[in-house]
Design a protein around this motif. Structure first.
Motif, PDB file in Angstrom:
ATOM      1  N   LEU A   1      -2.295   9.546   0.206  1.00  0.00           N
ATOM      2  CA  LEU A   1      -3.110  10.020   1.324  1.00  0.00           C
ATOM      3  C   LEU A   1      -2.393  11.068   2.153  1.00  0.00           C
TER       4      LEU A   1
ATOM      5  N   ASN B   1     -11.520   8.946   1.825  1.00  0.00           N
ATOM      6  CA  ASN B   1     -10.266   8.192   1.732  1.00  0.00           C
ATOM      7  C   ASN B   1      -9.590   8.085   3.096  1.00  0.00           C
TER       8      ASN B   1
ATOM      9  N   PHE C   1       0.809  -1.222   0.000  1.00  0.00           N
ATOM     10  CA  PHE C   1       0.000   0.000   0.000  1.00  0.00           C
ATOM     11  C   PHE C   1       0.847   1.278   0.000  1.00  0.00           C
TER      12      PHE C   1
ATOM     13  N   THR D   1      -9.219   4.675   5.378  1.00  0.00           N
ATOM     14  CA  THR D   1      -7.871   4.195   5.690  1.00  0.00           C
ATOM     15  C   THR D   1      -7.696   3.987   7.187  1.00  0.00           C
TER      16      THR D   1
ATOM     17  N   TYR E   1     -15.135   2.585   2.309  1.00  0.00           N
ATOM     18  CA  TYR E   1     -15.197   3.713   1.369  1.00  0.00           C
ATOM     19  C   TYR E   1     -16.581   3.838   0.743  1.00  0.00           C
TER      20      TYR E   1
ATOM     21  N   SER F   1      -9.656   0.855   8.266  1.00  0.00           N
ATOM     22  CA  SER F   1      -8.988  -0.380   7.832  1.00  0.00           C
ATOM     23  C   SER F   1      -7.723  -0.627   8.641  1.00  0.00           C
TER      24      SER F   1
ATOM     25  N   TYR G   1     -11.108  -1.562   3.641  1.00  0.00           N
ATOM     26  CA  TYR G   1     -11.026  -0.206   3.074  1.00  0.00           C
ATOM     27  C   TYR G   1     -12.093   0.009   2.012  1.00  0.00           C
TER      28      TYR G   1
ATOM     29  N   HIS H   1      -0.744   4.117  -2.014  1.00  0.00           N
ATOM     30  CA  HIS H   1      -1.950   4.638  -1.350  1.00  0.00           C
ATOM     31  C   HIS H   1      -1.579   5.544  -0.180  1.00  0.00           C
ATOM     32  N   LEU H   2      -0.633   5.109   0.644  1.00  0.00           N
ATOM     33  CA  LEU H   2      -0.215   5.902   1.803  1.00  0.00           C
ATOM     34  C   LEU H   2       0.399   7.230   1.375  1.00  0.00           C
TER      35      LEU H   2
END
Length: 514
Positions: free
Chosen positions: A348, A478, A341, A482, A472, A485, A468, A344-345
């Motif tokens: 974010l 988002n 991830f 996050t 969502y 999750s 997640y 994604h991190l």
């Protein structure tokens, strides 16, 4: 010694580390918005210089105090305990005084020739009080760690951070200084002020009434001061050298990486951007597990030293196994999550998806870095700080070699840095592990330490993905998805560890309760 002292102390330090780092992270964000990029730039020029100065006085001596105090305390030698503290404060005070004088007498040279910015004269000037304050506070914290009394140094760290934040932000909001030099100077003064109140708290908790009557104090000084001083220096010098080399390597890398990228064909702007994304964005996330391993390292040194002093090798072996197990149970899931991830991190947190690709690559070093950190603490507790420092220096040579020769090769580019970083972390870990295996018998179960955590971490990561997506659909946020999750994933991971008997959570809870 009760097992709970090690577990409880580690958990307490993990919580404090997380809280202090969180406060510091928020503080930096607010500070950057209040004083602007120019003042932040000046502050960032001065702060590493201060860290380099205090490394000389506060890197090795507190570790030496922690180890030696634990040893003497296990032998019920109160004279030795306070003798060690007294002499370490004298050594630290002398070193900090010398450094303060040197900085005071060479201000013009430092700002014009070394840092090459005359605007930072006053910020540098106000680093001088911090040298002594940080030195004394670090040594007294080491004293408490040696006694395995974790609460005073934990509370002191929080007090330091709070007073620094309150003073700096209050002044900046009230005065609203337009001069970036003044704003940066206030930030540096805040460091000294926070350390001052933290030190006052530690002195208060030290409580001089714990000392025996005057006749006992006189007896303390009949013990050879030279022998105690040599023991402190024997432990602290190798650790200090390692920390200084680390600081110098970081400084060299900050200069070399952009230069070598330009040689590889990147523009100057591209090189600086890549360097900033790796060191300023990806690396702070990579170091997140260090909230656990640094707590382990601090806590393991006095515990190992105490058991070594009374020749209780079975307990030493048991604590080594426990520390390694905790490290792997934290490092393995973090590695998998960063790898899976990372994009994604990064999106974010930084709104920079390409940072995620850097994080995913460099996260392969997470396990080795965490193990290296924990093993270093164990070896320091066993009195093997010299070989540990040699192992570290060998790893740093590899990293520097790859940074210089591979990055400039267009075939590798910035990947040359990643190769060097991961290879360096692995080499230091491997050398430390070999050193430990030769020193003591450790019982490591591949099934319990590697196979089970890897399978459970993979299942957790997969579950987090589905959690997640489901979250969502409900929240359309988002950030919230996050967080949900991550929270549920963490709970699931602990449940899986308990169900598979990889970690006896009930036993740990009972031990913490006493």
């Amino acid at each position: 010694m009760k097992k709970s002292s090690f577990i409880y102390g580690t958990i307490l330090l993990v919580i404090v580390n997380f809280l202090v780092r969180s406060l510091g992270f928020v503080y930096k964000i607010i500070l950057s918005r209040l004083i602007g990029p120019e003042a932040i730039g000046l502050y960032q020029m001065v702060f590493p210089f201060l860290m380099l100065l205090i490394t000389t006085t506060s890197a090795g001596i507190p570790s030496a105090v922690s180890k030696l105090v634990a040893k003497e305390n296990s032998l019920n030698n109160r004279e030795g305990v306070y003798k060690i503290l007294t002499i370490s404060l004298f050594i630290g005070g002398t070193l900090s005084l010398v450094l303060s004088i040197l900085v005071s007498l060479n201000m013009d040279f430092i700002v014009t020739k070394v840092l090459k910015n005359e605007a930072i004269f006053y910020p540098i000037l106000f680093t001088i009080p911090a040298i002594s304050l940080i030195t004394f506070a670090s040594i007294i914290r080491g004293f408490f760690y040696g006694l395995k009394d974790m609460k005073p140094p934990a509370n002191a760290q929080i007090i330091e951070q709070l007073f620094r934040i309150i003073f700096v932000l209050s002044y900046l909001v009230y005065k609203k200084p337009s001069n970036p030099v003044l704003a940066a100077t206030i930030g540096i003064i805040g460091v000294s002020l926070g350390e001052f109140f933290g030190l006052i708290y530690l002195i208060f908790k030290f409580n001089l009434r714990k000392l025996n009557p005057r006749r006992h104090l006189i007896k303390i000084y009949t013990v050879s001061s030279l022998k105690v001083a040599s023991s402190i220096l024997y432990i602290s010098i190798p650790i200090t050298i390692g920390r200084l080399v680390s600081s110098l390597i970081q400084t060299a890398s900050s200069i070399l990486i952009p230069q070598r990228l330009i040689i590889a064909g990147y523009t100057s702007s591209e090189a600086i951007q890549i360097f900033g994304k790796i060191t300023g964005m990806a690396m702070p996330l990579l170091f997140l597990p260090f909230t656990v391993t640094s707590a382990l390292a601090i806590n393991i040194i006095p515990n190992i030293s105490e058991q070594m002093a009374i020749n209780n090798m079975d307990d030493v072996s048991e604590q080594c196994n426990l520390a390694i197990k905790i490290t792997l149970l934290v490092a393995i899931p973090i590695t998998i999550i960063y790898t899976a991830f990372g994009n994604h991190l990064a999106q974010l947190i930084y709104n920079q998806e390409d940072v995620g690709s850097y994080l995913s690559i460099i996260s392969y070093s997470t396990i080795f870095l965490c193990m290296q950190h924990t093993l270093s603490g164990i070896l320091h507790g066993m009195g093997k700080q010299i070989i540990t420092t040699i192992n570290y220096l060998l790893g740093m040579v590899i990293q520097l070699y790859c940074t210089y020769f591979l990055i400039s090769n267009p075939k590798y580019g910035i990947n040359g840095f990643f190769i060097g970083y991961i290879l360096s972390a692995f080499v230091i870990f491997a050398l430390n592990f070999i050193t430990l295996k030769r020193a003591i018998k450790i019982r490591l179960s591949i099934l319990q330490l590697l196979i089970k955590p890897t399978i459970l971490s993979s299942l957790t990561a997969l579950s987090m993905l589905y959690i997640y997506k489901a979250s969502y659909l409900v929240t359309t946020s988002n950030f919230l998805s996050t967080m949900v999750s991550a929270l549920l994933g963490g709970i699931l991971y602990l449940l899986l560890l308990s169900i598979t008997k990889t970690l006896n959570i009930k036993s740990i809870i009972k031990e913490i309760k006493g």
